[in-house]
Design an enzyme around this catalytic site. Sequence first.
Site, PDB file in Angstrom:
ATOM      1  CB  CYS A 111     -36.096  -4.498  19.412  1.00 28.22           C
ATOM      2  SG  CYS A 111     -37.692  -5.149  19.033  1.00 28.22           S
ATOM      3  CB  CYS A 147     -26.781  -6.985  14.557  1.00 29.67           C
ATOM      4  SG  CYS A 147     -27.095  -7.294  16.292  1.00 29.67           S
TER       5      CYS A 147
HETATM    6  S1  FES Z   1     -28.573  -6.857  19.445  1.00 28.24           S
HETATM    7 FE1  FES Z   1     -30.190  -5.879  18.541  1.00 28.24          FE
HETATM    8  S2  FES Z   1     -28.939  -4.668  17.361  1.00 28.24           S
HETATM    9 FE2  FES Z   1     -27.457  -5.978  17.935  1.00 28.24          FE
HETATM   10  S1  FES Z   2     -34.120  -6.758  18.061  1.00 29.66           S
HETATM   11 FE1  FES Z   2     -35.790  -7.096  17.411  1.00 29.66          FE
HETATM   12  S2  FES Z   2     -34.563  -7.271  17.556  1.00 29.66           S
HETATM   13 FE2  FES Z   2     -33.438  -5.957  18.193  1.00 29.66          FE
END
Ligand code: FES
Ligand code: FES
Lengths: 144, 392, 392
Positions: A34, A103
């Site tokens: 991700c 985040c």
């Molecule tokens: S967008 Fe996934 S860490 Fe900030």
């Molecule tokens: S995001 Fe899974 S979200 Fe980075």
Amino acid sequence: MMYSDKVMDHFTNPRNVGEIIDADGIGEVGNAKCGDIMRMYLKIEDGIIEDVKFKTFGCGSAIASSSMATELIKGKTIDEAMRLTNKAVADALDGLPPVKMHCSVLAEQAIKSALLDYSKKHNIHIEGLEDINFDDDHHHDIEE
Amino acid sequence: MTKYIYMDNAATTPVKKEVFDEMLPFFSEQYGNPSSVYSLANASKMAVEKARERVAIAIGADKKEIFFTAGGSESDNWAIKGIAYSQKKKGNHIITTKIEHHGILHTCQYLEKQGFEVTYLDVDEDGIVDLEQLRASIKDTTILISIMFANNEIGTIQPIKEIGKIAKENDVLFHTDAVQAMGHVKIDVNDLNIDLLSMSAHKIYGPKGVGALYIRRGVKIDPLISGGAQERNKRAGTENVPGIVGLGKAVEIAYENMEDSNKKLINLRDSLIKKIEDNIDYIRLNGHRTERLPGNVNFSFEFIEGESLLLSLDMVGIAASSGSACTSGSLDPSHVLLSIGLPHEIAHGSLRLSLGDFNTEDEIDYVVDKLVTIVDRLRQMSPLYDRIKGEN
Amino acid sequence: MTKYIYMDNAATTPVKKEVFDEMLPFFSEQYGNPSSVYSLANASKMAVEKARERVAIAIGADKKEIFFTAGGSESDNWAIKGIAYSQKKKGNHIITTKIEHHGILHTCQYLEKQGFEVTYLDVDEDGIVDLEQLRASIKDTTILISIMFANNEIGTIQPIKEIGKIAKENDVLFHTDAVQAMGHVKIDVNDLNIDLLSMSAHKIYGPKGVGALYIRRGVKIDPLISGGAQERNKRAGTENVPGIVGLGKAVEIAYENMEDSNKKLINLRDSLIKKIEDNIDYIRLNGHRTERLPGNVNFSFEFIEGESLLLSLDMVGIAASSGSACTSGSLDPSHVLLSIGLPHEIAHGSLRLSLGDFNTEDEIDYVVDKLVTIVDRLRQMSPLYDRIKGEN
Ligand code: FES
Ligand code: FES
Ligand SMILES: Cc1ncc(COP(=O)(O)O)c(C=O)c1O
Ligand SMILES: Cc1ncc(COP(=O)(O)O)c(C=O)c1O
């Protein structure tokens, strides 16, 4: 995407980057697939978080969230650290763009994951950790 | 910040002075509506036709085959939807690739919901489309092949002549999104058997919000924007006269200067590639090494994430991009990088530096210097880099 | 020719200096792509959002309900096709009027070929839509009512509030083409129950090639132009930043000055109407005498033909129009004039003089003076006029 000055400050000069060799608890959340992984190291003495360090692979707000989260729990009790929410992290950063809120969720979870590791290693029960599922696929909230 | 280095010319470019100077009179002085009959309108009418001619000449087309639009996305949408709806009695199958711009991809996905069938061709690790797969995909119901001329992220240039030949042999219409190729590649629509071609002014030092679609004479296409009789009844709306004038001039300049500009860009590009490869490890050049746009440099840097790289570069006065600008609001890794086989985590750490006519060798050195420091700093923070170092 | 008198402000307008001044920096200096993350892009991003806010404020909408397009025609096409395709499971019936702009009419005709059903409402001799017929036309399958705010040819303003009420009572979406009304009429989309509204910058001293569509929050609509994530994923394409800035400023000026400007225009208009009526016989004022746009004057002059009138006016330095600019290439008499009941031969002899902020009372006198001579000269040539004179 426009970040607050606070986010940019913590991104540019992240506090508490690094690792703790003899950490009492280490937690890692996220998924490289991700595009984000966050790892937290805790040094805990008498229920107080004496030291905390992090390493993060992720976007600007992931790095800033890690940095801010470490600042917010350093010197605090385990209970206080447990009560740290992602919203508190985001607020302390003067806000995050909606698509970046997750985040800060990672930051909250990284701390809890490190505390879980600590509780297991030291056989200490920490209220509120039982029902946390770190595998939650933390979706990027799409703004509407 | 003393200087600002712009290396995102594939996202957009400044309007060149010569271009703007030609546009200027059409805002407040020669403001006549080109469709009007009185003499005030003559200047606008003539300016639009001159621009049409300039665009036609650049791609070896006839004036009457050039239709002005509001940009690359409109041209792409018009080409795909316009052909699909007008030819749907002949068939409902469209062939495109996995690495198209979203202007094509999302339009094809939309048409799938309306009952059309779309084949998305694979590309190899350099981003080149598989011609055998293309041949094998054509069937009786195929009405359109749409394959981009050059990719906006990794710069790979497709074998358009071969594709045109295959399309012609099979009597299927061929559209190409040439938004990135315009001004960098010699294009002759007849030689290349191109039936429709999209372009956009703001990628070649023209204004934003204007583009064109080349439509070969005789090709039946539904309008995307119906209404007034502008653009030979094919695209309604009062003409964006200054914009069209700007597109015409930008195309003319781009084709007049192409050789010199490409030579300079290729030098800069190869120097930038070499310096990055010499100074940073755990990296991968994305896109074909030679069949690539003169200004395109795209690297993946392992263990770090693209956005933090961009922010860090911005803080030292360097504008760059990861993936395409219009999706930088999105957090998914680039579909193009995944299509050339990069694993997710590596696709996340990619950087596009796209060079333009205003970049210099000094800027290349500055950028490499900063990049080395920044990549190192981010890797020091990265839990993934730890692991690698631990393993060695 | 010593002076040039522009009385075709309904076709297009010059870009006002204050508007152009705000646009200027975004061509060659602040050229960043608003979707990019680096700081160069901030200025463009903020400018686009400021424009969005200005437009929203003018019509009582929220910023998030404003979507920029390439002009009135795109907005009209998007509204009609976007709603039609997105709601087609609910129904396939659309209600509009016989006097819409071709941006609406041709789009509706296109949809008829795709299986949609369209009712074209009649208007009375003043061009006002029949509300009873509207009510009676609504059925279970009706998904959209599209009725223009004010007509571009005859200037008639519709009872939009009543129409909005009827739409709401029947739970049908209501779109209005406000391209001509913008800047001349107070618009509050909530008060008027408008769900979608089209506008275009170049009719209000902004640049050509940019407009907007207001889409009420919660209204589901298919994109017309798919691709990048711009405009909240609803309208792809790199934003026409200078154009959007120009639209925003033009809207702001128009609404700040509306009262003064309307007052001046209505004075000029009524003076022009009176002077023509006092000095020329066998004429007919088209459109409603009071429910009409402040700048619109439209007369039919019996026994003569529109184009020769226009050419003659042009030769003495007067720019005017017969019918709408975008169809002046066509030789059919205006569908609007036929709809208000004019016989073909009279519809052919119509003249629109549309006044704007730069017209003066002196110009009115000059125009009337010339018009008297020209109409007389053309009538002397007309076999129809002969006959009438013979009868008397
Ligand atoms: S967008 Fe996934 S860490 Fe900030
Ligand atoms: S995001 Fe899974 S979200 Fe980075
Ligand atoms: C009522 C009306 N609708 C739509 C349009 C189309 O606007 P544009 O020329 O900006 O596409 C016009 C003017 O041309 C108009 O007068
Ligand atoms: C390959 C390609 N196609 C289409 C587009 C869309 O062009 P525009 O932004 O002018 O709509 C772009 C750039 O954004 C592009 O790079």
